[in-house]
Design a protein around this motif. Structure first.
Motif, PDB file in Angstrom:
ATOM      1  N   LEU A 177       0.834  -1.199   0.000  1.00 46.94           N
ATOM      2  CA  LEU A 177       0.000   0.000   0.000  1.00 46.94           C
ATOM      3  C   LEU A 177       0.872   1.254   0.000  1.00 46.94           C
ATOM      4  N   ALA A 178       1.965   1.229   0.768  1.00 45.49           N
ATOM      5  CA  ALA A 178       2.822   2.409   0.891  1.00 45.49           C
ATOM      6  C   ALA A 178       3.485   2.781  -0.431  1.00 45.49           C
ATOM      7  N   ILE A 179       3.839   1.783  -1.240  1.00 48.16           N
ATOM      8  CA  ILE A 179       4.477   2.081  -2.528  1.00 48.16           C
ATOM      9  C   ILE A 179       3.472   2.044  -3.677  1.00 48.16           C
ATOM     10  N   ASN A 180       2.197   1.854  -3.322  1.00 45.79           N
ATOM     11  CA  ASN A 180       1.083   1.880  -4.270  1.00 45.79           C
ATOM     12  C   ASN A 180       1.125   0.741  -5.281  1.00 45.79           C
ATOM     13  N   GLY A 181       1.637  -0.413  -4.841  1.00 49.07           N
ATOM     14  CA  GLY A 181       1.594  -1.609  -5.666  1.00 49.07           C
ATOM     15  C   GLY A 181       2.337  -1.475  -6.980  1.00 49.07           C
ATOM     16  N   PHE A 182       1.903  -2.242  -7.955  1.00 52.88           N
ATOM     17  CA  PHE A 182       2.524  -2.229  -9.289  1.00 52.88           C
ATOM     18  C   PHE A 182       2.118  -0.961 -10.042  1.00 52.88           C
ATOM     19  N   ASP A 183       2.957  -0.562 -10.972  1.00 49.63           N
ATOM     20  CA  ASP A 183       2.655   0.573 -11.834  1.00 49.63           C
ATOM     21  C   ASP A 183       1.948   0.047 -13.079  1.00 49.63           C
ATOM     22  N   GLU A 184       0.676   0.391 -13.222  1.00 52.95           N
ATOM     23  CA  GLU A 184      -0.149  -0.172 -14.291  1.00 52.95           C
ATOM     24  C   GLU A 184       0.173   0.405 -15.665  1.00 52.95           C
ATOM     25  N   ARG A 185       1.079   1.374 -15.725  1.00 50.22           N
ATOM     26  CA  ARG A 185       1.539   1.841 -17.029  1.00 50.22           C
ATOM     27  C   ARG A 185       2.408   0.793 -17.708  1.00 50.22           C
ATOM     28  N   PHE A 186       2.931  -0.183 -16.935  1.00 50.50           N
ATOM     29  CA  PHE A 186       3.712  -1.279 -17.502  1.00 50.50           C
ATOM     30  C   PHE A 186       2.737  -2.265 -18.149  1.00 50.50           C
ATOM     31  N   GLU A 187       2.726  -2.297 -19.460  1.00 51.03           N
ATOM     32  CA  GLU A 187       1.913  -3.241 -20.216  1.00 51.03           C
ATOM     33  C   GLU A 187       2.811  -3.954 -21.219  1.00 51.03           C
ATOM     34  N   GLY A 188       2.442  -5.178 -21.582  1.00 52.40           N
ATOM     35  CA  GLY A 188       3.357  -5.991 -22.363  1.00 52.40           C
ATOM     36  C   GLY A 188       4.352  -6.658 -21.429  1.00 52.40           C
ATOM     37  N   TRP A 189       5.195  -7.471 -22.008  1.00 52.42           N
ATOM     38  CA  TRP A 189       6.077  -8.299 -21.180  1.00 52.42           C
ATOM     39  C   TRP A 189       7.106  -7.469 -20.413  1.00 52.42           C
ATOM     40  N   GLY A 190       7.232  -7.747 -19.110  1.00 55.00           N
ATOM     41  CA  GLY A 190       8.421  -7.436 -18.363  1.00 55.00           C
ATOM     42  C   GLY A 190       8.572  -6.092 -17.693  1.00 55.00           C
ATOM     43  N   ARG A 191       9.424  -6.125 -16.651  1.00 58.84           N
ATOM     44  CA  ARG A 191       9.951  -4.981 -15.904  1.00 58.84           C
ATOM     45  C   ARG A 191       9.021  -4.431 -14.838  1.00 58.84           C
ATOM     46  N   GLU A 192       7.745  -4.831 -14.828  1.00 59.73           N
ATOM     47  CA  GLU A 192       6.871  -4.344 -13.759  1.00 59.73           C
ATOM     48  C   GLU A 192       7.315  -4.873 -12.394  1.00 59.73           C
ATOM     49  N   ASP A 193       7.927  -6.070 -12.377  1.00 59.63           N
ATOM     50  CA  ASP A 193       8.416  -6.625 -11.119  1.00 59.63           C
ATOM     51  C   ASP A 193       9.675  -5.893 -10.645  1.00 59.63           C
ATOM     52  N   SER A 194      10.579  -5.567 -11.585  1.00 56.24           N
ATOM     53  CA  SER A 194      11.772  -4.804 -11.225  1.00 56.24           C
ATOM     54  C   SER A 194      11.411  -3.413 -10.724  1.00 56.24           C
ATOM     55  N   ASP A 195      10.399  -2.804 -11.338  1.00 56.12           N
ATOM     56  CA  ASP A 195       9.955  -1.481 -10.907  1.00 56.12           C
ATOM     57  C   ASP A 195       9.396  -1.531  -9.491  1.00 56.12           C
ATOM     58  N   LEU A 196       8.624  -2.555  -9.184  1.00 61.16           N
ATOM     59  CA  LEU A 196       8.076  -2.714  -7.831  1.00 61.16           C
ATOM     60  C   LEU A 196       9.199  -2.801  -6.807  1.00 61.16           C
ATOM     61  N   ALA A 197      10.203  -3.637  -7.083  1.00 58.71           N
ATOM     62  CA  ALA A 197      11.319  -3.795  -6.153  1.00 58.71           C
ATOM     63  C   ALA A 197      12.119  -2.512  -6.014  1.00 58.71           C
ATOM     64  N   LEU A 198      12.353  -1.821  -7.135  1.00 58.63           N
ATOM     65  CA  LEU A 198      13.147  -0.598  -7.096  1.00 58.63           C
ATOM     66  C   LEU A 198      12.466   0.471  -6.242  1.00 58.63           C
ATOM     67  N   ARG A 199      11.167   0.626  -6.388  1.00 55.81           N
ATOM     68  CA  ARG A 199      10.462   1.602  -5.567  1.00 55.81           C
ATOM     69  C   ARG A 199      10.451   1.193  -4.090  1.00 55.81           C
ATOM     70  N   ALA A 200      10.427  -0.115  -3.826  1.00 58.12           N
ATOM     71  CA  ALA A 200      10.536  -0.585  -2.445  1.00 58.12           C
ATOM     72  C   ALA A 200      11.884  -0.195  -1.847  1.00 58.12           C
ATOM     73  N   PHE A 201      12.940  -0.336  -2.652  1.00 58.67           N
ATOM     74  CA  PHE A 201      14.269   0.071  -2.179  1.00 58.67           C
ATOM     75  C   PHE A 201      14.303   1.571  -1.898  1.00 58.67           C
ATOM     76  N   HIS A 202      13.689   2.351  -2.770  1.00 57.97           N
ATOM     77  CA  HIS A 202      13.639   3.799  -2.555  1.00 57.97           C
ATOM     78  C   HIS A 202      12.906   4.135  -1.252  1.00 57.97           C
ATOM     79  N   ALA A 203      11.957   3.285  -0.873  1.00 58.98           N
ATOM     80  CA  ALA A 203      11.201   3.500   0.373  1.00 58.98           C
ATOM     81  C   ALA A 203      11.956   3.010   1.599  1.00 58.98           C
ATOM     82  N   GLY A 204      13.121   2.405   1.384  1.00 60.68           N
ATOM     83  CA  GLY A 204      13.927   1.924   2.499  1.00 60.68           C
ATOM     84  C   GLY A 204      13.752   0.461   2.840  1.00 60.68           C
ATOM     85  N   LEU A 205      12.960  -0.270   2.053  1.00 60.90           N
ATOM     86  CA  LEU A 205      12.788  -1.700   2.293  1.00 60.90           C
ATOM     87  C   LEU A 205      14.007  -2.477   1.795  1.00 60.90           C
ATOM     88  N   GLN A 206      14.225  -3.630   2.407  1.00 57.69           N
ATOM     89  CA  GLN A 206      15.308  -4.517   2.018  1.00 57.69           C
ATOM     90  C   GLN A 206      14.742  -5.749   1.332  1.00 57.69           C
TER      91      GLN A 206
END
Length: 285
Positions: free
Chosen positions: A190-219
């Protein structure tokens, strides 16, 4: 030590492969520690998948819910967000519909949960032969000595080694990030607002989720030798060259963005007002 989650929701993605989904749902129904609920994140499957889910729900041991979106191409980010919004647990396991979970999958992930981090699980890779054996019902699972496997080491469940791997793997590496086997505190999603729905077609939505989690201070913590799941073989499409998704990921990296631009908050009010029905009881008087 962080408290364990009270209620674990499994979000399992699918698209027009009911045979694989049947195996995946069956494996979740046989968990030593059952999840609180299972929500199918359906990216536009047809009636065969709908019928399968209704059939499986008849004697499912936990609430089984079905979140469906219109088939307009690969929109896994949107499908997952809607399903996550529909969950009621405090911990969310992300699993793909072609992943057959070990009976200790949920228990292992619950044990691995720790505040301030998400957990990246691994895949046991079944080859075409191994997948055919599973889909045909010849076996419920493939072990270390069975034919039809790659990454055979990932079949080994050794809890002391899993605990060690979790302790030493804390960091912010994007290597091997895959949402086919991941675990998150729902509050962090909820804090990072889940996946970014602008990602359509194959790939990178998972990397984006993790990257924003890192920006929020998550490990990121890596779960090896536990939380096992076998990935059924299929052709995997990887788009080569520059794509819109790559550009969006670069934008997240450069801006330090934490919250997705088009994300989970779009769906929360809908499911707060109209929760997805438990298909075990839907239609019954």
């Amino acid at each position: 030590m962080s408290p364990r989650p009270e209620r674990t929701s499994v979000v399992i993605t699918t698209y027009n492969w009911p045979g694989a989904l049947r195996l995946a749902l069956s494996a979740l129904s046989r968990q030593v520690v059952l999840p609180h609920e299972v929500v199918v994140a359906d990216d536009g499957s047809g009636e065969e998948t709908h019928a399968l889910i209704r059939q499986v729900a008849r004697d499912y041991p936990v609430p089984l819910r079905h979140s469906w979106i219109e088939d307009r191409g690969f929109r896994a980010a949107l499908a997952r967000n809607r399903a996550i919004a529909a969950t009621s647990g405090d911990y969310v396991l992300l699993l793909d519909g072609d992943m057959v979970a070990h009976p200790m999958f949920v228990a292992d992930h619950r044990r691995a949960a720790q505040r301030g981090s998400f957990v990246q699980g691994m895949r046991v890779l079944a080859d075409a032969n191994g997948s055919e054996r599973l889909l045909a019902g010849e076996k419920q699972a493939l072990g270390f000595f069975d034919r039809g496997l790659a990454r055979r080491r990932h079949t080994l469940r050794i809890p002391p080694l899993a605990a060690l791997a979790l302790r030493v793997s804390r960091g912010q590496s994007r290597r091997g990030i895959k949402t086919c086997n991941q675990a998150w505190w729902r509050g962090d999603l909820l804090a990072i607002n889940g996946f970014d729905e602008r990602f359509e077609g194959w790939g990178r939505e998972d990397s984006d989720l993790a990257l924003r989690a890192f920006h929020a201070g998550l490990q990121r913590r890596s779960l090896r030798f536990a939380g096992l799941a076998t990935h059924l073989y299929h052709f995997e499409r990887h788009e080569a060259g520059e794509s819109r998704n790559e550009r969006l990921l670069t934008e997240t990296l450069q801006t330090g963005r934490v919250r997705s631009v088009a994300g989970l908050d779009r769906h929360l009010a809908e499911f707060a007002a109209n929760p997805l029905p438990d298909l075990r009881t839907a239609g019954k008087s």
